[in-house]
Design a protein around this motif. Structure first.
Motif, PDB file in Angstrom:
ATOM      1  N   LYS A   1       1.785  -1.964  -7.906  1.00 32.21           N
ATOM      2  CA  LYS A   1       2.341  -3.267  -7.517  1.00 32.21           C
ATOM      3  C   LYS A   1       2.381  -4.215  -8.711  1.00 32.21           C
ATOM      4  CE  LYS A   1       0.711  -2.869  -2.738  1.00 32.21           C
ATOM      5  NZ  LYS A   1      -0.282  -3.344  -1.743  1.00 32.21           N
ATOM      6  N   THR A   2       1.351  -4.153  -9.551  1.00 30.95           N
ATOM      7  CA  THR A   2       1.337  -4.991 -10.754  1.00 30.95           C
ATOM      8  C   THR A   2       2.484  -4.609 -11.682  1.00 30.95           C
ATOM      9  OG1 THR A   2      -1.061  -5.299 -10.612  1.00 30.95           O
ATOM     10  CG2 THR A   2      -0.028  -5.699 -12.752  1.00 30.95           C
ATOM     11  N   LEU A   3       2.694  -3.320 -11.866  1.00 30.37           N
ATOM     12  CA  LEU A   3       3.817  -2.867 -12.686  1.00 30.37           C
ATOM     13  C   LEU A   3       5.143  -3.388 -12.139  1.00 30.37           C
ATOM     14  CD1 LEU A   3       3.016   0.891 -13.478  1.00 30.37           C
ATOM     15  CD2 LEU A   3       2.966  -1.034 -15.063  1.00 30.37           C
ATOM     16  N   ALA A   4       5.284  -3.313 -10.817  1.00 28.62           N
ATOM     17  CA  ALA A   4       6.515  -3.786 -10.189  1.00 28.62           C
ATOM     18  C   ALA A   4       6.715  -5.274 -10.438  1.00 28.62           C
ATOM     19  CB  ALA A   4       6.479  -3.486  -8.685  1.00 28.62           C
ATOM     20  N   ARG A   5       5.642  -6.055 -10.279  1.00 24.44           N
ATOM     21  CA  ARG A   5       5.752  -7.505 -10.506  1.00 24.44           C
ATOM     22  C   ARG A   5       6.103  -7.818 -11.950  1.00 24.44           C
ATOM     23  NH1 ARG A   5       1.210  -7.682  -6.915  1.00 24.44           N
ATOM     24  NH2 ARG A   5      -0.214  -7.690  -8.697  1.00 24.44           N
ATOM     25  N   ASP A   6       5.660  -6.960 -12.867  1.00 22.81           N
ATOM     26  CA  ASP A   6       5.946  -7.171 -14.289  1.00 22.81           C
ATOM     27  C   ASP A   6       7.353  -6.748 -14.680  1.00 22.81           C
ATOM     28  OD1 ASP A   6       3.421  -8.169 -14.573  1.00 22.81           O
ATOM     29  OD2 ASP A   6       2.563  -6.362 -15.480  1.00 22.81           O
ATOM     30  N   GLY A   7       8.124  -6.203 -13.724  1.00 26.52           N
ATOM     31  CA  GLY A   7       9.525  -5.904 -13.989  1.00 26.52           C
ATOM     32  C   GLY A   7       9.839  -4.478 -14.379  1.00 26.52           C
ATOM     33  N   MET A   8       8.876  -3.569 -14.258  1.00 29.51           N
ATOM     34  CA  MET A   8       9.128  -2.173 -14.613  1.00 29.51           C
ATOM     35  C   MET A   8      10.133  -1.545 -13.647  1.00 29.51           C
ATOM     36  SD  MET A   8       8.559   0.553 -16.475  1.00 29.51           S
ATOM     37  CE  MET A   8       7.080   0.208 -17.457  1.00 29.51           C
ATOM     38  N   THR A   9      11.092  -0.820 -14.185  1.00 29.31           N
ATOM     39  CA  THR A   9      11.985  -0.015 -13.356  1.00 29.31           C
ATOM     40  C   THR A   9      11.189   1.167 -12.814  1.00 29.31           C
ATOM     41  OG1 THR A   9      13.814  -0.624 -14.826  1.00 29.31           O
ATOM     42  CG2 THR A   9      14.187   1.206 -13.301  1.00 29.31           C
ATOM     43  N   MET A  10      11.255   1.401 -11.504  1.00 24.39           N
ATOM     44  CA  MET A  10      10.401   2.405 -10.883  1.00 24.39           C
ATOM     45  C   MET A  10      11.178   3.202  -9.840  1.00 24.39           C
ATOM     46  SD  MET A  10       7.079  -0.114 -10.353  1.00 24.39           S
ATOM     47  CE  MET A  10       6.058   1.080  -9.480  1.00 24.39           C
ATOM     48  N   VAL A  11      10.928   4.515  -9.820  1.00 24.74           N
ATOM     49  CA  VAL A  11      11.386   5.368  -8.722  1.00 24.74           C
ATOM     50  C   VAL A  11      10.139   6.039  -8.170  1.00 24.74           C
ATOM     51  CG1 VAL A  11      12.913   7.223  -7.977  1.00 24.74           C
ATOM     52  CG2 VAL A  11      13.583   5.772  -9.906  1.00 24.74           C
ATOM     53  N   VAL A  12       9.854   5.814  -6.895  1.00 21.68           N
ATOM     54  CA  VAL A  12       8.584   6.220  -6.298  1.00 21.68           C
ATOM     55  C   VAL A  12       8.838   7.097  -5.079  1.00 21.68           C
ATOM     56  CG1 VAL A  12       6.387   5.442  -5.356  1.00 21.68           C
ATOM     57  CG2 VAL A  12       7.575   4.030  -7.054  1.00 21.68           C
ATOM     58  N   VAL A  13       8.381   8.332  -5.130  1.00 22.38           N
ATOM     59  CA  VAL A  13       8.346   9.186  -3.944  1.00 22.38           C
ATOM     60  C   VAL A  13       6.988   8.979  -3.287  1.00 22.38           C
ATOM     61  CG1 VAL A  13       8.309  11.568  -3.109  1.00 22.38           C
ATOM     62  CG2 VAL A  13       9.929  10.901  -4.898  1.00 22.38           C
ATOM     63  N   THR A  14       6.993   8.557  -2.023  1.00 19.70           N
ATOM     64  CA  THR A  14       5.722   8.232  -1.381  1.00 19.70           C
ATOM     65  C   THR A  14       5.852   8.295   0.131  1.00 19.70           C
ATOM     66  OG1 THR A  14       3.940   6.590  -1.262  1.00 19.70           O
ATOM     67  CG2 THR A  14       6.185   5.746  -1.292  1.00 19.70           C
ATOM     68  N   HIS A  15       4.704   8.445   0.793  1.00 20.51           N
ATOM     69  CA  HIS A  15       4.612   8.312   2.247  1.00 20.51           C
ATOM     70  C   HIS A  15       3.957   6.982   2.624  1.00 20.51           C
ATOM     71  CE1 HIS A  15       6.021  12.344   3.057  1.00 20.51           C
ATOM     72  NE2 HIS A  15       5.151  12.829   2.195  1.00 20.51           N
ATOM     73  N   GLU A  16       3.686   6.132   1.634  1.00 18.87           N
ATOM     74  CA  GLU A  16       3.041   4.839   1.883  1.00 18.87           C
ATOM     75  C   GLU A  16       4.109   3.803   2.271  1.00 18.87           C
ATOM     76  OE1 GLU A  16      -0.165   4.368   1.910  1.00 18.87           O
ATOM     77  OE2 GLU A  16      -0.746   6.347   1.140  1.00 18.87           O
ATOM     78  N   MET A  17       4.332   3.679   3.563  1.00 18.82           N
ATOM     79  CA  MET A  17       5.412   2.812   4.031  1.00 18.82           C
ATOM     80  C   MET A  17       5.116   1.331   3.782  1.00 18.82           C
ATOM     81  SD  MET A  17       7.642   4.918   4.921  1.00 18.82           S
ATOM     82  CE  MET A  17       7.558   6.705   5.015  1.00 18.82           C
ATOM     83  N   GLY A  18       3.828   0.967   3.790  1.00 17.34           N
ATOM     84  CA  GLY A  18       3.488  -0.415   3.462  1.00 17.34           C
ATOM     85  C   GLY A  18       3.894  -0.767   2.043  1.00 17.34           C
ATOM     86  N   PHE A  19       3.677   0.161   1.126  1.00 14.03           N
ATOM     87  CA  PHE A  19       4.095  -0.045  -0.258  1.00 14.03           C
ATOM     88  C   PHE A  19       5.609  -0.172  -0.334  1.00 14.03           C
ATOM     89  CE2 PHE A  19       5.651   1.684  -4.263  1.00 14.03           C
ATOM     90  CZ  PHE A  19       4.934   0.954  -5.200  1.00 14.03           C
ATOM     91  N   ALA A  20       6.321   0.687   0.391  1.00 18.23           N
ATOM     92  CA  ALA A  20       7.786   0.629   0.378  1.00 18.23           C
ATOM     93  C   ALA A  20       8.282  -0.737   0.843  1.00 18.23           C
ATOM     94  CB  ALA A  20       8.358   1.736   1.258  1.00 18.23           C
ATOM     95  N   ARG A  21       7.656  -1.247   1.896  1.00 15.48           N
ATOM     96  CA  ARG A  21       8.065  -2.563   2.414  1.00 15.48           C
ATOM     97  C   ARG A  21       7.788  -3.681   1.415  1.00 15.48           C
ATOM     98  NH1 ARG A  21       6.025  -0.926   7.666  1.00 15.48           N
ATOM     99  NH2 ARG A  21       7.721  -0.882   9.195  1.00 15.48           N
ATOM    100  N   GLU A  22       6.619  -3.623   0.790  1.00 19.07           N
ATOM    101  CA  GLU A  22       6.178  -4.731  -0.054  1.00 19.07           C
ATOM    102  C   GLU A  22       6.854  -4.734  -1.418  1.00 19.07           C
ATOM    103  OE1 GLU A  22       2.009  -6.470  -1.971  1.00 19.07           O
ATOM    104  OE2 GLU A  22       1.944  -4.960  -0.387  1.00 19.07           O
ATOM    105  N   VAL A  23       7.094  -3.555  -1.980  1.00 12.98           N
ATOM    106  CA  VAL A  23       7.515  -3.459  -3.378  1.00 12.98           C
ATOM    107  C   VAL A  23       8.972  -3.030  -3.537  1.00 12.98           C
ATOM    108  CG1 VAL A  23       7.077  -2.258  -5.564  1.00 12.98           C
ATOM    109  CG2 VAL A  23       5.163  -3.008  -4.144  1.00 12.98           C
ATOM    110  N   GLY A  24       9.460  -2.193  -2.622  1.00 11.45           N
ATOM    111  CA  GLY A  24      10.778  -1.598  -2.811  1.00 11.45           C
ATOM    112  C   GLY A  24      11.910  -2.612  -2.752  1.00 11.45           C
ATOM    113  N   ASP A  25      12.848  -2.483  -3.685  1.00  9.05           N
ATOM    114  CA  ASP A  25      14.114  -3.202  -3.569  1.00  9.05           C
ATOM    115  C   ASP A  25      15.070  -2.421  -2.672  1.00  9.05           C
ATOM    116  OD1 ASP A  25      13.516  -5.337  -5.435  1.00  9.05           O
ATOM    117  OD2 ASP A  25      13.717  -3.851  -7.023  1.00  9.05           O
ATOM    118  N   ARG A  26      14.896  -1.097  -2.713  1.00  8.39           N
ATOM    119  CA  ARG A  26      15.782  -0.219  -1.947  1.00  8.39           C
ATOM    120  C   ARG A  26      15.006   1.035  -1.555  1.00  8.39           C
ATOM    121  NH1 ARG A  26      20.023   3.048  -4.147  1.00  8.39           N
ATOM    122  NH2 ARG A  26      19.440   2.200  -6.175  1.00  8.39           N
TER     123      ARG A  26
END
Length: 240
Positions: free
Chosen positions: A180-205
């Motif tokens: 989440k810190t990386l995301a806030r700092d502007g890092m481009t990220m592609v994340v495969v995950t089953h953590e739906m809370g993370f997807a909601r909070e961090v994902g742009d798409r």
């Protein structure tokens, strides 16, 4: 930053990716979800050419990286990748694990690599573990070190392949906090995950994959809250 056109990957007669088209913008956080065997990890591994696509093309910063005679190692330096397993060298201390690649590849001298490594360790709250061996760390600490090791290469994009799936539940949060810190700092990220809370909070798409195809995509609030495709709804009913 990344453009994918008609990406296909076969393993013998098994069609794992069936014509993926995507564009990932600079600074975008894309979360990939879907059932096991849907092609999520293969898609990620094709992006940095750990798997060679069977068909289609991938472009990074305007360069077709799937073209013949491309310097694959130069491409991979732009993409940090964190796997399900930590893949730390057990015989090397944390500091050595982090600085090995930048020094070996001539990206910086050892003192500078160590200075950068210590700054990254402080960033993830593990500066006191610089002299430890991987066996002395918890699973969550190992995965945070794996993230630091990838960041030490100064990548333009970070790829995460289910980075919390091998962790005990109480260790998941500390790894997600770093991401989440990386995301806030502007890092481009592609994340495969089953953590739906993370997807909601961090994902742009969010991309939902099934049987080697992207079935549905959209902002997390829409896709996770009100998906349009029956297959997406069926999957989410089982995991939410």
């Amino acid at each position: 930053m990344i453009t994918v056109k008609g990406l296909c990957k076969d393993f013998g007669g098994l069609h794992v990716l069936r014509g993926i088209d995507q564009h990932i913008a600079v600074g975008e956080k894309v979360v990939v979800i879907g059932p096991s065997g849907s092609g999520k990890s293969t898609f990620l591994r094709c992006l940095n050419l750990l798997e060679q696509p069977t068909g289609g093309s991938i472009w990074l910063d305007g360069q077709e990286i799937t073209a013949p005679r491309v310097d694959i190692n130069a491409v991979r330096r732009k993409m940090g990748m964190v796997f399900q397993q930590f893949n730390l060298f057990p015989h090397l201390r944390v500091m050595e694990n982090i600085t090995l690649a930048p020094v070996r590849l001539g990206l910086c001298a050892k003192p500078e690599a160590q200075r950068q490594a210590m700054a990254l360790l402080q960033r993830v709250g593990l500066a006191d573990k610089a002299g430890a061996y991987p066996a002395q760390l918890s699973g969550g600490q190992k995965q945070r070190i794996a993230i630091v090791r990838a960041l030490a290469m100064n990548p333009e994009i970070m790829l995460f392949d289910e980075p919390t799936s091998a962790l005990d539940p109480e260790m998941v949060g500390e790894v997600l906090d770093v991401m989440k810190t990386l995301a806030r700092d502007g890092m481009t990220m592609v994340v495969v995950t089953h953590e739906m809370g993370f997807a909601r909070e961090v994902g742009d798409r969010v991309l939902f994959m099934d049987e080697g195809q992207i079935i549905e995509e959209g902002p997390p609030q829409g896709l996770l809250g009100n998906p349009s495709q029956p297959r997406t709804r069926d999957f989410l009913r089982k995991v939410l």
